[in-house]
Design a protein around this motif. Structure first.
Motif, PDB file in Angstrom:
ATOM      1  N   GLN A 100       0.795  -1.247   0.644  1.00 28.93           N
ATOM      2  CA  GLN A 100      -0.633   0.006  -0.024  1.00 28.93           C
ATOM      3  C   GLN A 100       1.267   1.229   0.320  1.00 28.93           C
ATOM      4  OE1 GLN A 100      -2.133  -0.181   2.947  1.00 28.93           O
ATOM      5  NE2 GLN A 100      -4.273  -2.079   1.721  1.00 28.93           N
ATOM      6  N   GLU A 101       1.827   1.107   0.828  1.00 32.27           N
ATOM      7  CA  GLU A 101       2.807   2.610   0.483  1.00 32.27           C
ATOM      8  C   GLU A 101       3.420   2.956  -0.919  1.00 32.27           C
ATOM      9  OE1 GLU A 101       6.053   1.272   3.888  1.00 32.27           O
ATOM     10  OE2 GLU A 101       4.759   2.472   5.511  1.00 32.27           O
ATOM     11  N   HIS A 102       3.869   1.695  -1.537  1.00 28.95           N
ATOM     12  CA  HIS A 102       4.416   1.433  -3.254  1.00 28.95           C
ATOM     13  C   HIS A 102       2.999   2.340  -3.551  1.00 28.95           C
ATOM     14  CE1 HIS A 102       5.933   0.475  -6.641  1.00 28.95           C
ATOM     15  NE2 HIS A 102       4.644  -0.302  -6.531  1.00 28.95           N
ATOM     16  N   TRP A 103       2.024   1.874  -3.517  1.00 28.83           N
ATOM     17  CA  TRP A 103       0.941   2.297  -4.380  1.00 28.83           C
ATOM     18  C   TRP A 103       0.506   4.138  -4.733  1.00 28.83           C
ATOM     19  CZ3 TRP A 103       0.310   1.757  -8.763  1.00 28.83           C
ATOM     20  CH2 TRP A 103       0.378   0.515  -9.518  1.00 28.83           C
ATOM     21  N   LEU A 104       1.138   3.965  -2.697  1.00 31.09           N
ATOM     22  CA  LEU A 104       0.203   5.921  -2.288  1.00 31.09           C
ATOM     23  C   LEU A 104       1.670   6.816  -3.334  1.00 31.09           C
ATOM     24  CD1 LEU A 104      -1.401   7.190  -0.695  1.00 31.09           C
ATOM     25  CD2 LEU A 104       0.245   6.866   0.944  1.00 31.09           C
ATOM     26  N   ASP A 105       3.245   5.918  -2.438  1.00 34.22           N
ATOM     27  CA  ASP A 105       3.424   7.220  -3.067  1.00 34.22           C
ATOM     28  C   ASP A 105       3.646   7.008  -4.940  1.00 34.22           C
ATOM     29  OD1 ASP A 105       5.120   7.164  -0.530  1.00 34.22           O
ATOM     30  OD2 ASP A 105       7.029   5.589  -1.685  1.00 34.22           O
ATOM     31  N   THR A 106       3.222   6.117  -5.616  1.00 37.48           N
ATOM     32  CA  THR A 106       2.936   5.964  -7.075  1.00 37.48           C
ATOM     33  C   THR A 106       1.622   6.478  -7.753  1.00 37.48           C
ATOM     34  OG1 THR A 106       4.225   3.527  -7.295  1.00 37.48           O
ATOM     35  CG2 THR A 106       2.759   4.514  -9.320  1.00 37.48           C
ATOM     36  N   LEU A 107       0.711   6.377  -6.130  1.00 43.28           N
ATOM     37  CA  LEU A 107      -0.292   8.151  -6.758  1.00 43.28           C
ATOM     38  C   LEU A 107       0.099   9.212  -6.560  1.00 43.28           C
ATOM     39  CD1 LEU A 107      -2.930   5.750  -5.292  1.00 43.28           C
ATOM     40  CD2 LEU A 107      -3.003   6.621  -7.551  1.00 43.28           C
ATOM     41  N   ASP A 108       0.725   9.524  -5.306  1.00 42.34           N
ATOM     42  CA  ASP A 108       1.031  11.101  -5.003  1.00 42.34           C
ATOM     43  C   ASP A 108       1.954  11.500  -6.830  1.00 42.34           C
ATOM     44  OD1 ASP A 108       1.514  13.161  -3.471  1.00 42.34           O
ATOM     45  OD2 ASP A 108       4.244  12.284  -2.997  1.00 42.34           O
TER      46      ASP A 108
END
Length: 82
Positions: free
Chosen positions: A24-32
């Motif tokens: 989830q942290e990876h995808w949050l960074d990607t979306l950011d």
């Protein structure tokens, strides 16, 4: 709530939660990053739009006043036999 899980099962659940959190942290960074890139593109497009509106306004005013810089004048026309 009392837990009837063994220590091994608790470790497995804990590792599973850690894995999900990392994902989830990876995808949050990607979306950011995607949102930041879109914000930069939007800013650029807004600036371009404002410039185009200004140029369109200038051309409209020039046409209204009759002295458009790109307006063709009869003396500039090439005769049909050339």
């Amino acid at each position: 709530m009392t837990s009837s899980l063994s220590p091994a099962e608790l470790v497995q659940q804990f590792e599973s939660l850690e894995s999900r959190l990392a994902y989830q942290e990876h995808w949050l960074d990607t979306l950011d990053q995607a949102v930041a890139q879109q914000e930069r593109r939007l800013t650029t497009l807004e600036q371009l739009s404002a410039l185009m509106r200004e140029r369109l306004r200038e051309q409209h005013q020039a046409l209204q006043s009759g002295n458009a810089p790109d307006a063709a004048r009869p003396e500039d026309d090439i005769p049909p036999h050339y």
